[in-house]
Design an enzyme around this catalytic site. Sequence first.
Site: not given
Length: 277
Positions: A33, A36-37
């Site tokens: 992750l 963006g996540h």
Amino acid sequence: MKVFERIVDLKNELFQLRKQGKTIGLVPTMGALHDGHASLIRRSVQENDATVVSVFLNPTQFNDKNDLERYPRTLEADCKLAETCGADYVFAPSVSEIYPTPDTRHFEFPPQSTVMEGAKRPGHFNGVCQVVSRLFYITRPNRAYFGEKDFQQLAIIRLMTKRYHPSVEIVACPIVREESGLAMSSRNVLLSDSQRKVASHIYAVLAEGRQFVPNTPVAELKECTIAAIEQKPELKVEYFEIVDGNTLQNIEKWDDASYVVGCITVYCGKVRLIDNI
Ligand code: PAF
């Protein structure tokens, strides 16, 4: 935050929440992750009573075994980031938990699924739809969150959801970029420092190219974009297509579509990077 590996445990937990009328947001990921996540998770936390982040490196969407083997795996750090962003659950199942028997369902959504990634990575979108559909059956979310970086994936997931899971709302979230402009991706950690610098050239060229719309013919802009990116010897463009954002079919003239997207895939060494504008 709770971490579940077994479907039955997660289902029991979510059943209780649903009974109390609570809404559920799902953020499907393959782990590794990044910010963006984090933006997807934060958005889900804002919009739902409970957020589930699934971390599952889905083998059925990899048509290249080496790509699957090289994919970064960082579950501990993923759990920390999910918790920091306010997630309530991480669902990190094994392959046999998700696929106790092979998934024989076949998903095709032509013409959107047959071009670009669909043509270059046969079976890829079938695998994506298999796993996302399974995650939807397991979690029965009100909303599910996906990044616009994977523009074609988002389009295919919308089509799959409309047909098989019409009660799920798909929420598209904008691309998050590093300061250099490079689109955030789990694959970026595979880049060396110097490759990372070079890779920022991709978005710089895309952004510059946009200024030539609509005064430069589509075919010419395509050619110039590819040539400008490949001025860096480390970068090799696999494809750059300028498409109707709804049908994902190539346009020939700027007024062929009211919503136009440039989709690109570039190899930086062995690392395959995708972006769009
Ligand atoms: O975009 C991804 O990370 C994956 O394709 C997804 C949607 C989590 C399915 O495995």
